[in-house]
Scaffold this active site. Structure first.
Site, mmCIF file in Angstrom:
data_model
loop_
_atom_site.group_PDB
_atom_site.id
_atom_site.type_symbol
_atom_site.label_atom_id
_atom_site.label_comp_id
_atom_site.label_asym_id
_atom_site.label_seq_id
_atom_site.Cartn_x
_atom_site.Cartn_y
_atom_site.Cartn_z
ATOM 1 N N ASP A 178 -21.811 16.567 -76.452
ATOM 2 C CA ASP A 178 -21.297 17.771 -77.120
ATOM 3 C C ASP A 178 -19.778 17.815 -76.973
ATOM 4 O O ASP A 178 -19.199 17.134 -76.115
ATOM 5 C CB ASP A 178 -21.934 19.057 -76.562
ATOM 6 N N GLU A 195 -22.616 20.438 -72.000
ATOM 7 C CA GLU A 195 -21.636 20.458 -70.904
ATOM 8 C C GLU A 195 -20.537 21.467 -71.178
ATOM 9 O O GLU A 195 -20.093 22.177 -70.272
ATOM 10 C CB GLU A 195 -21.028 19.057 -70.718
HETATM 11 N N1 BES Z 1 -14.309 16.434 -69.088
HETATM 12 C C1 BES Z 1 -14.071 17.792 -68.765
HETATM 13 C C2 BES Z 1 -13.773 18.048 -67.304
HETATM 14 C C3 BES Z 1 -12.528 17.419 -66.758
HETATM 15 C C4 BES Z 1 -11.384 17.327 -67.514
HETATM 16 C C5 BES Z 1 -12.512 16.972 -65.479
HETATM 17 C C6 BES Z 1 -10.247 16.748 -66.989
HETATM 18 C C7 BES Z 1 -11.380 16.426 -64.938
HETATM 19 C C8 BES Z 1 -10.245 16.297 -65.707
HETATM 20 C C9 BES Z 1 -15.286 18.596 -69.142
HETATM 21 O O1 BES Z 1 -15.883 18.209 -70.340
HETATM 22 C C10 BES Z 1 -14.887 20.038 -69.303
HETATM 23 O O2 BES Z 1 -14.003 20.354 -70.034
HETATM 24 N N2 BES Z 1 -15.566 20.891 -68.584
HETATM 25 C C11 BES Z 1 -15.408 22.295 -68.696
HETATM 26 C C12 BES Z 1 -16.582 22.900 -67.993
HETATM 27 C C13 BES Z 1 -16.859 24.318 -68.317
HETATM 28 C C14 BES Z 1 -16.986 24.597 -69.783
HETATM 29 C C15 BES Z 1 -18.088 24.781 -67.585
HETATM 30 C C16 BES Z 1 -14.092 22.746 -68.077
HETATM 31 O O3 BES Z 1 -13.628 22.175 -67.082
HETATM 32 O O4 BES Z 1 -13.510 23.683 -68.627
HETATM 33 ZN ZN ZN Z 2 -16.094 16.366 -70.671
#
Ligand code: BES
Ligand code: ZN
Length: 455
Positions: free
Chosen positions: A88, A153
């Site tokens: 997603d 996710e």
């Molecule tokens: N891939 C990211 C998380 C991430 C980005 C980790 C950069 C480390 C460095 C992930 O897809 C993401 O954006 N997660 C969301 C989670 C939330 C919606 C619960 C986030 O971190 O905002």
């Molecule tokens: Zn991600």
């Protein structure tokens, strides 16, 4: 060079074409309008994995978006690696700021521009292309592989934890491998051993029972927009510390040794600021930028609304004002406890002239992973072979909420072997992924499987 690595190299263009096909499907999970596209994305991925010869592939229906689960278990005496990723993506908005349409992948300077190019379709597909490379040359991957690729996710993985909970046996493995994080720079690889958690809440204040003429009522009516602004401004003190009572209670302080390690990392705050058009950083107390963005908790307004937003002026005193607020959390803060503390804070500070509506939208636990895990070493060796230098071990500020659940529900550590860059503009217009890194990530996944023997 092994036949497998040679195959991956020779088929780079085809691997890019396959990624492009997946990127064309707008699998935006947070907006229900895209639900059928998300389902189509899951089907595409499952068909693709079946097509390259993965033994068992299924699309698991959930209450939300489907999960793609696959197994390829050729060995009795080798470890099992559970590969996690997500198909997603974030909404493409604001679409008008993209130089090319977000779901029409466009190649420029060996870089692929599309929503999800880096986060996480590009990085997730590296592992699919790795197993493909083994199977295509008539070899079995050197470890057993399970794939758990979710479609939720970006909206907090609501269906995945229940799925894991009810399929513990099926998901048994030795370690989880994830590519959904960043490196320091194009030629500076890293392995992430810490991620922040998240508490995401929404508050809304209601004052008068309707929007009012600001001339007739202004001066004697408490304005929710003024009040909410004041309440938000008071959430930080002059040292940029968060004022919510008990907010820092469970924060594990950084040790001197950790702070020295942070200081030694090749992180350049000026460059990091320059890329986003800023010249000065604001951090809590004396924490460095790198510490503040990866190992300290935050509280930020993510959205704010009240009153008239249209063209021109309208003399109105709004009935309501609201905000979406997210806190990034660090070990051992608990998302539910933090949401409760925020609720108590707002309830204590709301004036008698207004009512408060508070919603806890979603959350996730922070994680720290033991860097001495044998799979960490295998990942470091794989990365060193590909990049010609050892990776740095680092903590990152983003969240992948399910990583804590892998530990809690399955007892599994995760190796976060990411190939993104901060400058890839994930969640922003013009998200992109360097195709060199796509190739290197595929090679690293192949080499990881060759290196990791579970010991
Ligand atoms: N891939 C990211 C998380 C991430 C980005 C980790 C950069 C480390 C460095 C992930 O897809 C993401 O954006 N997660 C969301 C989670 C939330 C919606 C619960 C986030 O971190 O905002
Ligand atoms: Zn991600």
């Amino acid at each position: 060079m092994s036949a497998v690595l040679e195959y991956a190299k020779d088929n780079h263009d085809a691997f890019v074409s396959d990624l492009i096909a997946l990127l064309r499907i707008p699998t935006v999970s947070t907006d229900p309008a895209y639900a059928s596209d998300v389902a189509r994305g899951a089907e595409w991925l499952a068909d693709h994995m079946q097509g390259i010869g993965v033994d068992h592939v299924e699309v698991v229906r959930t209450e939300g978006h489907p999960i793609v689960y696959a197994e390829h278990l050729p060995h009795d005496d080798r470890p099992t690696v559970l590969i996690y990723g997500h198909y997603d993506v974030q909404p493409p908005d604001p679409v008008e700021l993209w130089d090319s349409p977000p779901f029409e992948p466009t190649q420029k300077n060996n870089t692929l521009y599309a929503r999800g190019a880096c986060d996480d379709k590009g990085q997730m597909m590296m592992h699919v292309k790795a197993i493909e490379s083994f199977l295509a040359v008539g070899e079995q991957p050197p470890v057993n592989l399970k794939f758990l690729i979710e479609g939720e996710e970006e909206c907090g993985s609501p269906s995945l934890a229940p799925f894991i909970e009810s399929h513990r046996d099926k998901l048994e493995a030795d370690v989880v491998l994830i590519s959904d994080t960043a490196m320091f720079a194009e030629d500076v690889p890293s392995i992430t051993y810490g991620l922040r958690g998240l508490a995401y809440v929404e508050v809304e204040l209601t004052g008068p029972n309707r929007d009012l003429h600001s001339g007739i009522y202004g001066g004697a009516v408490h304005n929710p927009a003024n009040t909410l602004s004041r309440m938000i401004a008071d959430l930080h003190d002059e040292d940029h510390r968060i004022t919510v009572k008990g907010f820092y209670d469970n924060v594990i302080p950084l040790t001197e040794e950790e702070r020295e390690t942070f200081a030694s990392l090749p992180f350049k705050p000026e460059e990091w600021l320059g890329e986003i058009g800023l010249s000065e950083a604001i951090t809590e107390g004396d924490y460095s930028v790198k510490e503040a963005i990866s190992a300290r908790p935050t509280l930020d307004v993510n959205g704010l609304w009240s009153g008239y937003q249209g063209e021109g002026a309208k003399t109105v005193l709004p009935s309501k004002a609201g905000a979406k607020i997210s806190c990034r959390l660090v070990p051992d803060q608990d998302p539910i406890e933090i949401a409760e503390k925020l609720k108590a804070h707002f309830e204590t500070h709301v004036p008698d002239t207004m009512t408060l509506q508070f919603k806890n939208l979603h959350g996730g636990h922070p994680v720290l992973i033991d860097t001495s895990h044998p799979a960490m070493q295998a990942a470091a060796d794989a990365i060193e072979s590909v990049f010609g230098k050892e990776p740095y071990f680092t903590r990152e500020g983003g969240s992948i909420p399910i990583v804590a659940d892998f530990k809690r529900l399955l007892g599994l550590d995760s190796v976060l072997m990411g190939f993104g860059l901060n400058s890839d503009a994930i969640h922003s217009p013009n998200e992109h992924f360097g195709l060199d890194r796509y190739a290197k990530g595929i090679e690293a996944s192949i080499r990881f499987q060759m290196e990791y023997n579970g010991a």
